[in-house]
Design a protein around this motif. Structure first.
Motif, short mmCIF file in Angstrom:
data_model
loop_
_atom_site.label_atom_id
_atom_site.label_comp_id
_atom_site.label_asym_id
_atom_site.label_seq_id
_atom_site.Cartn_x
_atom_site.Cartn_y
_atom_site.Cartn_z
N ASP A 34 -15.40 24.69 -47.08
CA ASP A 34 -16.71 24.43 -47.67
C ASP A 34 -17.34 25.77 -48.06
O ASP A 34 -18.13 26.34 -47.32
N GLY A 36 -19.63 26.65 -49.94
CA GLY A 36 -21.09 26.71 -49.98
C GLY A 36 -21.69 27.07 -48.63
O GLY A 36 -22.69 27.80 -48.56
N THR A 37 -21.07 26.57 -47.57
CA THR A 37 -21.53 26.91 -46.23
C THR A 37 -21.38 28.40 -45.96
O THR A 37 -22.27 29.04 -45.39
N CYS A 38 -20.24 28.96 -46.35
CA CYS A 38 -20.00 30.39 -46.17
C CYS A 38 -21.06 31.22 -46.90
O CYS A 38 -21.57 32.23 -46.38
N GLU A 39 -21.39 30.77 -48.09
CA GLU A 39 -22.40 31.47 -48.89
C GLU A 39 -23.76 31.44 -48.19
O GLU A 39 -24.46 32.46 -48.12
N ARG A 40 -24.12 30.28 -47.65
CA ARG A 40 -25.42 30.15 -46.98
C ARG A 40 -25.48 30.98 -45.70
O ARG A 40 -26.53 31.54 -45.37
N VAL A 41 -24.36 31.05 -44.98
CA VAL A 41 -24.34 31.87 -43.76
C VAL A 41 -24.68 33.32 -44.07
O VAL A 41 -25.46 33.97 -43.36
N ALA A 43 -26.29 34.41 -46.73
CA ALA A 43 -27.66 34.49 -47.24
C ALA A 43 -28.68 34.55 -46.10
O ALA A 43 -29.74 35.19 -46.22
N ASP A 44 -28.34 33.91 -44.97
CA ASP A 44 -29.29 33.82 -43.86
C ASP A 44 -29.05 34.82 -42.73
O ASP A 44 -29.80 34.87 -41.77
N CYS A 45 -27.96 35.61 -42.83
CA CYS A 45 -27.59 36.48 -41.70
C CYS A 45 -28.43 37.77 -41.69
O CYS A 45 -29.08 38.12 -42.67
N ALA A 83 -22.46 36.04 -52.42
CA ALA A 83 -23.62 36.05 -51.52
C ALA A 83 -23.88 37.46 -50.99
O ALA A 83 -25.03 37.89 -50.86
N ARG A 87 -27.19 40.29 -51.82
CA ARG A 87 -28.00 41.00 -50.81
C ARG A 87 -27.61 42.47 -50.70
O ARG A 87 -28.10 43.16 -49.81
#
Length: 282
Positions: A34, A36-41, A43-45, A83, A87
């Motif tokens: 998935d 997309g999940t890796c990308e969100r992780v 983005a939020d780390c 991602a 950042r």
């Protein structure tokens, strides 16, 4: 420096977990099927750098599982790199000698033309292209013949077989540099720090153990260090067929890695000794 690592149980991830400031994510926290999940992780780390030490490594299985191999080895790293670039975080992607076709005898340069022989190599090359295309502070680190005291690898297989048999036939026409997972982990950390300080060092690099050797001679050294009396008979690759073709020439030119980051090729013989020490302590 805080480092976020994708991967938790693999050989390199296990070694990275031993380093200070490293947080490793397993499938339950970041499933590479998935992207997309890796990308969100990312983005939020709150990490200062990201290393992808997770991959679909079943070289033979990938021949019949192309879709999963492509998602994990190409699409997920591409999403991670995008991602990280958004950042401005350093991103290190571990890749493989399998992106080359294994022709000739000269060590492969990072800029040489690629030509993977199977699905695994194609999927890893797709990941390389996605990471480079995302821009940012990235490094692609190609390595080969990874081994350690944990996971499945050639050293542990030879130790098991060597304890059961007194003769073995082993491929002798594939040549490469066995690489300790511990050395790869340290190299990734060093490269991530260097990218944080100087984004101009972004690019593709090679890192493998020295000296280059055949699988058969690698096995002989393992048996000698382990005190196992095993007679090794050399055979060509043609006598050991596998679903996925293996490159005959996996030699990697690592000179730019040393010149840019000060990381010398590790002596795999010392790495074998370290693995034996670790296994004896277990």
């Amino acid at each position: 420096m805080k480092v976020l690592v994708f991967g938790k149980t693999g050989q390199v991830a296990t070694e990275l977990a031993r380093l200070e400031g490293v947080t490793c994510l397993g499938r339950e926290e970041a499933d590479l099927t998935d992207p997309g999940t890796c990308e969100r992780v990312i983005a939020d780390c709150d990490a200062d750098a990201v290393i992808n030490a997770a991959a679909y490594t079943g070289v033979d299985k990938a021949e019949d599982d192309r879709d999963t191999a492509v998602i994990v080895n190409a699409m997920a790293p591409t999403a991670m790199a995008a991602a990280a670039a958004a950042r401005d975080l350093p991103f290190v992607q571990i890749s493989t000698d399998y992106v080359f076709d294994g022709s000739g005898t000269a060590p492969w340069q990072p800029g040489d033309a690629t030509g993977p022989l199977g699905v695994y190599g194609h999927s890893k090359l797709g990941g390389e292209r996605g990471v480079a295309g995302a821009g940012g502070r990235y490094a692609i680190l190609r390595t080969s013949w990874v081994f350690s005291a944990h996971g499945a690898n050639f050293v542990k297989t030879m130790l098991r077989l060597g304890a059961e048999r007194d003769t073995l036939t082993i491929v002798a026409d594939q040549i490469g540099g066995p690489t300790p997972a511990r050395a790869i982990a340290a190299a990734c950390r060093t490269i991530a720090q260097a990218l944080k300080e100087d984004p101009g060092k972004a690019g593709t690099y090679h890192f493998s153990g020295t000296p280059d050797v055949s699988w058969a001679d690698f096995a002989r050294d393992i048996f000698a260090q382990a005190g196992l009396a095993v007679d090794v008979t050399d055979i060509p690759t043609s006598e050991y067929p596998t679903p996925a073709a293996r490159p005959l020439n996996s030699r990697l030119d690592c000179s730019s890695t040393e010149a840019t980051f000060g990381i010398a090729r590790p002596d795999w013989r010392r790495g074998v000794a370290d693995v034996l020490t670790d296994l004896n302590r277990a």
